[in-house]
Design a protein around this motif. Structure first.
Motif, PDB file in Angstrom:
ATOM      1  N   ARG B  99      45.750  87.014  60.757  1.00 22.30           N
ATOM      2  CA  ARG B  99      45.503  86.775  62.182  1.00 22.30           C
ATOM      3  C   ARG B  99      46.773  86.364  62.902  1.00 22.30           C
ATOM      4  NH1 ARG B  99      40.004  83.235  62.057  1.00 22.30           N
ATOM      5  NH2 ARG B  99      38.735  84.745  60.918  1.00 22.30           N
ATOM      6  N   CYS B 100      47.539  85.441  62.293  1.00 25.81           N
ATOM      7  CA  CYS B 100      48.762  84.977  62.956  1.00 25.81           C
ATOM      8  C   CYS B 100      50.011  85.593  62.333  1.00 25.81           C
ATOM      9  CB  CYS B 100      48.839  83.456  62.963  1.00 25.81           C
ATOM     10  SG  CYS B 100      48.968  82.704  61.327  1.00 25.81           S
ATOM     11  N   GLY B 101      49.826  86.283  61.206  1.00 27.95           N
ATOM     12  CA  GLY B 101      50.962  86.937  60.568  1.00 27.95           C
ATOM     13  C   GLY B 101      51.916  85.980  59.886  1.00 27.95           C
ATOM     14  N   LYS B 102      51.502  84.724  59.759  1.00 26.42           N
ATOM     15  CA  LYS B 102      52.394  83.741  59.143  1.00 26.42           C
ATOM     16  C   LYS B 102      51.789  83.174  57.866  1.00 26.42           C
ATOM     17  CE  LYS B 102      54.014  82.137  63.601  1.00 26.42           C
ATOM     18  NZ  LYS B 102      53.573  81.208  64.619  1.00 26.42           N
ATOM     19  N   SER B 103      52.568  82.389  57.175  1.00 24.00           N
ATOM     20  CA  SER B 103      52.031  81.605  56.085  1.00 24.00           C
ATOM     21  C   SER B 103      51.298  80.430  56.742  1.00 24.00           C
ATOM     22  CB  SER B 103      53.164  81.098  55.199  1.00 24.00           C
ATOM     23  OG  SER B 103      52.637  80.281  54.197  1.00 24.00           O
ATOM     24  N   CYS B 104      49.981  80.455  56.655  1.00 26.68           N
ATOM     25  CA  CYS B 104      49.145  79.611  57.508  1.00 26.68           C
ATOM     26  C   CYS B 104      48.382  78.605  56.630  1.00 26.68           C
ATOM     27  CB  CYS B 104      48.184  80.543  58.248  1.00 26.68           C
ATOM     28  SG  CYS B 104      47.231  79.807  59.560  1.00 26.68           S
ATOM     29  N   ALA B 105      48.511  77.323  56.931  1.00 25.88           N
ATOM     30  CA  ALA B 105      47.797  76.322  56.120  1.00 25.88           C
ATOM     31  C   ALA B 105      46.349  76.215  56.591  1.00 25.88           C
ATOM     32  CB  ALA B 105      48.481  74.972  56.249  1.00 25.88           C
ATOM     33  N   TYR B 106      45.434  75.941  55.667  1.00 29.76           N
ATOM     34  CA  TYR B 106      44.046  75.726  56.053  1.00 29.76           C
ATOM     35  C   TYR B 106      43.464  74.559  55.276  1.00 29.76           C
ATOM     36  CZ  TYR B 106      42.393  78.059  51.776  1.00 29.76           C
ATOM     37  OH  TYR B 106      42.135  78.395  50.474  1.00 29.76           O
ATOM     38  N   CYS B 107      42.333  74.027  55.789  1.00 25.74           N
ATOM     39  CA  CYS B 107      41.710  72.858  55.186  1.00 25.74           C
ATOM     40  C   CYS B 107      40.673  73.312  54.165  1.00 25.74           C
ATOM     41  CB  CYS B 107      41.045  72.020  56.270  1.00 25.74           C
ATOM     42  SG  CYS B 107      40.094  70.648  55.609  1.00 25.74           S
ATOM     43  N   ARG B 108      40.813  72.855  52.927  1.00 33.04           N
ATOM     44  CA  ARG B 108      39.838  73.221  51.897  1.00 33.04           C
ATOM     45  C   ARG B 108      38.656  72.257  51.871  1.00 33.04           C
ATOM     46  NH1 ARG B 108      41.182  74.243  46.171  1.00 33.04           N
ATOM     47  NH2 ARG B 108      39.404  75.650  46.374  1.00 33.04           N
ATOM     48  N   ALA B 109      38.818  71.099  52.511  1.00 32.18           N
ATOM     49  CA  ALA B 109      37.759  70.083  52.438  1.00 32.18           C
ATOM     50  C   ALA B 109      36.493  70.547  53.160  1.00 32.18           C
ATOM     51  CB  ALA B 109      38.262  68.761  53.005  1.00 32.18           C
ATOM     52  N   CYS B 110      36.652  71.266  54.283  1.00 31.32           N
ATOM     53  CA  CYS B 110      35.466  71.687  55.035  1.00 31.32           C
ATOM     54  C   CYS B 110      35.336  73.205  55.069  1.00 31.32           C
ATOM     55  CB  CYS B 110      35.467  71.088  56.446  1.00 31.32           C
ATOM     56  SG  CYS B 110      36.888  71.510  57.466  1.00 31.32           S
ATOM     57  N   ILE B 111      35.873  73.880  54.073  1.00 28.01           N
ATOM     58  CA  ILE B 111      35.893  75.352  54.050  1.00 28.01           C
ATOM     59  C   ILE B 111      34.493  75.954  54.074  1.00 28.01           C
ATOM     60  CG2 ILE B 111      36.014  75.469  51.496  1.00 28.01           C
ATOM     61  CD1 ILE B 111      37.950  77.852  53.769  1.00 28.01           C
ATOM     62  N   MET B 112      33.491  75.237  53.551  1.00 30.23           N
ATOM     63  CA  MET B 112      32.145  75.795  53.528  1.00 30.23           C
ATOM     64  C   MET B 112      31.556  75.946  54.933  1.00 30.23           C
ATOM     65  SD  MET B 112      31.641  76.713  50.537  1.00 30.23           S
ATOM     66  CE  MET B 112      29.901  77.147  50.386  1.00 30.23           C
ATOM     67  N   MET B 113      32.190  75.306  55.930  1.00 31.67           N
ATOM     68  CA  MET B 113      31.709  75.450  57.305  1.00 31.67           C
ATOM     69  C   MET B 113      32.533  76.496  58.054  1.00 31.67           C
ATOM     70  SD  MET B 113      31.314  71.377  58.052  1.00 31.67           S
ATOM     71  CE  MET B 113      29.808  71.344  58.992  1.00 31.67           C
ATOM     72  N   GLY B 114      33.289  77.293  57.338  1.00 27.27           N
ATOM     73  CA  GLY B 114      34.160  78.276  57.973  1.00 27.27           C
ATOM     74  C   GLY B 114      35.583  77.737  58.020  1.00 27.27           C
ATOM     75  N   ARG B 115      36.559  78.636  57.902  1.00 27.17           N
ATOM     76  CA  ARG B 115      37.933  78.172  57.715  1.00 27.17           C
ATOM     77  C   ARG B 115      38.586  77.654  58.997  1.00 27.17           C
ATOM     78  NH1 ARG B 115      40.470  82.707  55.234  1.00 27.17           N
ATOM     79  NH2 ARG B 115      40.824  83.472  57.343  1.00 27.17           N
ATOM     80  N   VAL B 116      39.142  76.443  58.890  1.00 28.38           N
ATOM     81  CA  VAL B 116      39.979  75.899  59.966  1.00 28.38           C
ATOM     82  C   VAL B 116      41.414  75.979  59.478  1.00 28.38           C
ATOM     83  CG1 VAL B 116      40.625  73.840  61.267  1.00 28.38           C
ATOM     84  CG2 VAL B 116      38.215  74.301  60.806  1.00 28.38           C
ATOM     85  N   SER B 117      42.215  76.818  60.154  1.00 30.96           N
ATOM     86  CA  SER B 117      43.602  76.950  59.730  1.00 30.96           C
ATOM     87  C   SER B 117      44.530  76.610  60.886  1.00 30.96           C
ATOM     88  CB  SER B 117      43.871  78.366  59.210  1.00 30.96           C
ATOM     89  OG  SER B 117      43.896  79.267  60.290  1.00 30.96           O
ATOM     90  N   GLU B 118      45.843  76.706  60.639  1.00 27.26           N
ATOM     91  CA  GLU B 118      46.813  76.342  61.680  1.00 27.26           C
ATOM     92  C   GLU B 118      46.658  77.168  62.946  1.00 27.26           C
ATOM     93  OE1 GLU B 118      51.050  74.996  60.317  1.00 27.26           O
ATOM     94  OE2 GLU B 118      50.249  76.394  58.836  1.00 27.26           O
ATOM     95  N   CYS B 119      46.189  78.418  62.789  1.00 27.40           N
ATOM     96  CA  CYS B 119      46.074  79.259  63.987  1.00 27.40           C
ATOM     97  C   CYS B 119      44.653  79.227  64.565  1.00 27.40           C
ATOM     98  CB  CYS B 119      46.521  80.682  63.683  1.00 27.40           C
ATOM     99  SG  CYS B 119      45.470  81.588  62.549  1.00 27.40           S
ATOM    100  N   THR B 120      43.809  78.311  64.071  1.00 25.88           N
ATOM    101  CA  THR B 120      42.431  78.220  64.566  1.00 25.88           C
ATOM    102  C   THR B 120      42.359  77.292  65.783  1.00 25.88           C
ATOM    103  OG1 THR B 120      41.609  78.459  62.317  1.00 25.88           O
ATOM    104  CG2 THR B 120      40.074  77.555  63.922  1.00 25.88           C
ATOM    105  N   ILE B 121      41.531  77.695  66.745  1.00 26.14           N
ATOM    106  CA  ILE B 121      41.280  76.805  67.881  1.00 26.14           C
ATOM    107  C   ILE B 121      39.816  76.371  67.856  1.00 26.14           C
ATOM    108  CG2 ILE B 121      41.099  76.728  70.406  1.00 26.14           C
ATOM    109  CD1 ILE B 121      43.566  78.512  70.490  1.00 26.14           C
ATOM    110  N   LEU B 122      39.578  75.107  68.078  1.00 25.30           N
ATOM    111  CA  LEU B 122      38.210  74.588  68.129  1.00 25.30           C
ATOM    112  C   LEU B 122      37.838  74.340  69.596  1.00 25.30           C
ATOM    113  CD1 LEU B 122      38.511  72.036  65.192  1.00 25.30           C
ATOM    114  CD2 LEU B 122      37.155  74.143  65.173  1.00 25.30           C
ATOM    115  N   TYR B 123      36.568  74.648  69.925  1.00 27.11           N
ATOM    116  CA  TYR B 123      36.133  74.537  71.306  1.00 27.11           C
ATOM    117  C   TYR B 123      35.064  73.467  71.500  1.00 27.11           C
ATOM    118  CZ  TYR B 123      38.593  78.941  71.929  1.00 27.11           C
ATOM    119  OH  TYR B 123      39.556  79.907  71.976  1.00 27.11           O
TER     120      TYR B 123
END
Lengths: 233, 488
Positions: B99-123
């Motif tokens: 999505r962002c074309g980069k090496s993107c960090a994401y959270c594994r703690a809440c992954i079961m609710m869908g991935r939150v990564s560095e390029c994710t925006i929450l609304y």
């Protein structure tokens, strides 16, 4: 040296037995705990020469499972895929783990399998490793290709020789539908694959239709021989 | 300012809930016609774009009705998940993100609710407030409260009104849920939105129908992993603490049931979820039969307000556990022998048809013991946390179809079986903390019809926790007697 490691699958701390050897050699292989390792069922015993399926007395013919017999009797499909090797039985544990990996998008889980994939591939001769691609739509949704992730984390270079032109909602189709489907792949660079021995990578072998579609078009485009490796069967 | 206890029971270094500020703050455009459906969907929530199936989302962001927040932030080289508060470095992982074309960090703690990564925006909704319609006769419960319950009910009601933090410490079987009804009613009538949060899905499933029955005219939403009514706003929500991660500044009062009942030390994560889900000015009620040491100290130092119910609603004391030495139980079980004193205890109850729960320190020990106990009676079964048939087995015991269950600590809470007797095998084992033992003892004598029963700790050397647990129960009974809450 005493850094606590967590199991990539269950997040429990990995108990590593400390030995004198560890002082000299850093043992980096404990990505998963012994409990999770125990829940992975390695395919074993007599298996189909073609697709790795564990064979039962009744349902085989000259070392092939009846599905593969069907494929190889069909002149449209005969001889494209030389053999498929799978690592694990697709049991409930692996189903759950693969679902978390590809649908929830937990890329880290690819690394849990990396050493198994790397070890297997070491014994398979090949020139180019080609991951089964996702459609653009699915790629945007997931953010990564699970087949490619399995190869990448195993430290393998891949080449995107294929492009997916159709949707891959395979799980909702029957075997007949999957086979009859028009070619879903396109070859990107025929020159690169010409005369080469290709190893396809995917996460699951279900009916074998995806891999055979890929093998067919690659071979028709000039590749020498096609093998495949999947995590689950 | 009120003493915020929630922020105290995590590690002392933990900072209070922190939410990355929206990328840009856009003033509300009053001329913009907003979508009431989107308002309902997003009000008090913090969601991933995949969870918001509305084409008009961007328009609302541009007109200042929806705020956007980066999913991950980085502070001094450490990642921080905006949704779940995770900042444990081992629970982040980098991947080549298409999505962002980069090496993107994401959270594994809440992954079961869908991935939150560095390029994710929450609304999150930041437009006009959503109002619930609350009928005047919202509560239809007609039961009566005991003296102890009544006093506690009044205290809880005033705490919700004045946005306090309150520890509600009531013994197992005190009738905690009924005590909450009046407080919930008063809060709903004054336009407040409430949430009862609990670490356990089992508790959500048990509480939701009771609340729906007591408040039949309003929407009561029940949230747990895999539940259906996820996107309906409700004035009263029962939720696992995990599902609170999808809320932001939603509730005027949060009641945390079984505040000490975490299967692992998830204190920081609970604190984060609660702080994020409640409004800046709001009440927090901490509900438990076995407060942690930290809570008890804070209560003793008057840093935490508390109300206690030391007696059961049926006005009988809680049975005091007895301790029996049984030798090296571990070795005996390994050698395929049940320690004789335990075998005798079980056989007596099998004969008198008294239902039993036998608690074991681990699944492994329990599975070793199961075939041995089945030689005494083939109907005995075992349950543990991963057992899909847990509910059916407990129901079988309650309905008398099986004589007893072997269990791990999974059944220490929330189980009510009439006439029950309980034994703990290897009660000196580390998993049997004071609070676990108090909860286990709390399974006995719960019904008004059968208010007595026995609790036995079989051990190979007494532990401090065993002694403390017995003192804890004695102390509660004594307080109850002094306050005139017991008949015997």
């Amino acid at each position: 040296m005493f850094k606590i490691k967590k199991c990539l699958i269950c997040n429990e701390e990995v108990e590593s037995v400390f030995s004198w050897k560890d002082i000299w050699v850093s043992s980096d292989n404990e990505k998963i705990c012994s409990d999770c390792r125990g829940k992975l069922a390695f395919l074993s015993g007599e298996r189909c020469k073609m697709c790795s399926r564990e064979l039962e007395e009744k349902y085989q013919q000259d070392g092939l499972c009846l599905d593969c017999v069907r494929w190889e009797n069909d002149s449209e499909w005969r001889g494209f895929l030389s053999a498929n090797i799978s690592l694990f039985h697709y049991n409930d544990f692996l189903k759950e783990t693969i679902a978390k990996f590809k649908y929830r998008g937990d890329y880290a889980l690819a690394e849990a399998f990396a050493s198994f994939v790397a070890e297997k591939i070491e014994h398979m001769s090949h020139d180019i490793i080609v991951p089964i691609p996702l459609s653009n739509e699915r790629m945007a949704e997931r953010g990564f290709n699970q087949a490619k992730a399995l190869a990448e984390t195993a430290g393998l270079k891949t080449y995107d020789a294929l492009l997916r032109t159709h949707t891959e909602k395979q799980s909702k189709k029957s075997r007949e539908e999957r086979i009859r489907l028009a070619q879903v792949f396109k070859v990107t660079g025929p020159d690169t694959i010409k005369g080469k021995k290709i190893l396809l990578i995917d996460d699951i072998y279900t009916t074998g239709s995806t891999l055979r579609h890929a093998a067919k078009i690659l071979k028709q485009s000039g590749a020498e021989e096609i093998y495949s490796l999947t995590l689950a069967r | 300012m009120l003493q915020k206890f929630i922020s105290m029971f995590s590690s002392p270094s933990a900072s209070p809930a922190r939410i990355a500020s929206p990328k840009k703050s856009i003033p509300l455009n009053p001329a913009f016609e907003y979508s009431p459906e989107l308002q309902q969907h997003l009000y008090g929530r913090l969601l991933l774009p995949e969870e918001i199936p509305f084409k008009v989302l961007d328009d609302h962001v541009e007109n200042g009705y929806v705020s956007s927040t980066p999913g991950l932030t980085k502070d001094e080289g450490r990642y921080y998940c905006t949704r779940c508060g995770n900042k444990e470095p081992s629970m982040f992982y980098k991947f080549p993100c298409s999505r962002c074309g980069k090496s993107c960090a994401y959270c594994r703690a809440c992954i079961m609710m869908g991935r939150v990564s560095e390029c994710t925006i929450l609304y999150s909704w930041c437009g006009p407030k959503f109002c619930f319609d609350i009928p005047a006769n919202v509560l239809v419960w007609e039961g009566t409260l005991s003296e102890g319950q009544k006093a506690a009910s009044e205290r809880v009601t005033s705490a919700i009104h004045t946005n306090e933090e309150l520890l509600f410490w009531a013994v197992c079987g005190a009738g905690k849920t009924e005590v909450l009804f009046k407080g919930i009613e008063a809060a709903l009538l004054s336009g407040k939105r409430l949430c009862i949060a609990t670490p356990r899905t089992d508790v959500v499933l048990e509480l939701a129908p009771r609340l729906k029955k007591a408040f039949p005219l309003i929407e009561v939403s029940a949230l747990y992993g895999g539940s259906e009514d996820r996107h309906r706003p409700a004035p009263l929500t029962v939720s696992t603490t995990h599902q609170l991660f999808r809320f932001k500044e939603a509730f005027d009062a949060i009641i945390i049931d079984e505040v000490d009942a975490f299967p692992y030390s998830m204190d920081t994560s609970l604190q984060f979820a609660v702080n994020k889900a409640k409004k800046e000015t709001s009440a927090t009620i901490l509900l438990t039969a076995t407060p942690s040491k930290k809570m008890k100290i804070a209560y003793a130092n008057r840093k935490l307000q508390a109300v206690t119910i030391p007696a059961r609603f049926h006005r009988h004391p809680i049975p005091i556990p007895t301790m029996h030495w049984c030798g090296n139980w571990k070795k005996q079980l390994e050698n395929k022998n049940i320690p004789p004193i335990i075998a005798e205890w079980v056989e007596t109850r099998l004969k008198s048809k008294t239902p039993i729960l036998l608690f074991f320190p681990s699944i492994k020990v329990m599975e070793q013991a199961l075939p041995l106990f089945q030689q005494l009676n083939r109907g005995l079964l075992a349950v543990h946390s991963q057992d899909a048939k847990r509910k059916e087995k407990v129901t079988s015991l309650r309905e008398g179809r099986i004589p007893g269950l072997l269990t791990t600590t999974i059944l220490e809470r929330g189980v009510t079986i009439p006439k029950l007797d309980v034994a703990v095998i290897g009660s000196e084992h580390g998993v049997f903390s004071e609070s676990a033992l108090v909860q286990i003892a709390g399974r006995v004598g719960r019904s008004a019809k059968h208010p007595t029963g026995t609790v036995t700790f079989f051990h190979y050397g007494k532990s401090n926790d065993m002694v403390q647990a017995i003192r804890h129960i004695q102390g509660m009974n004594e307080e109850a007697r002094n306050r005139g809450l017991l008949d015997v």
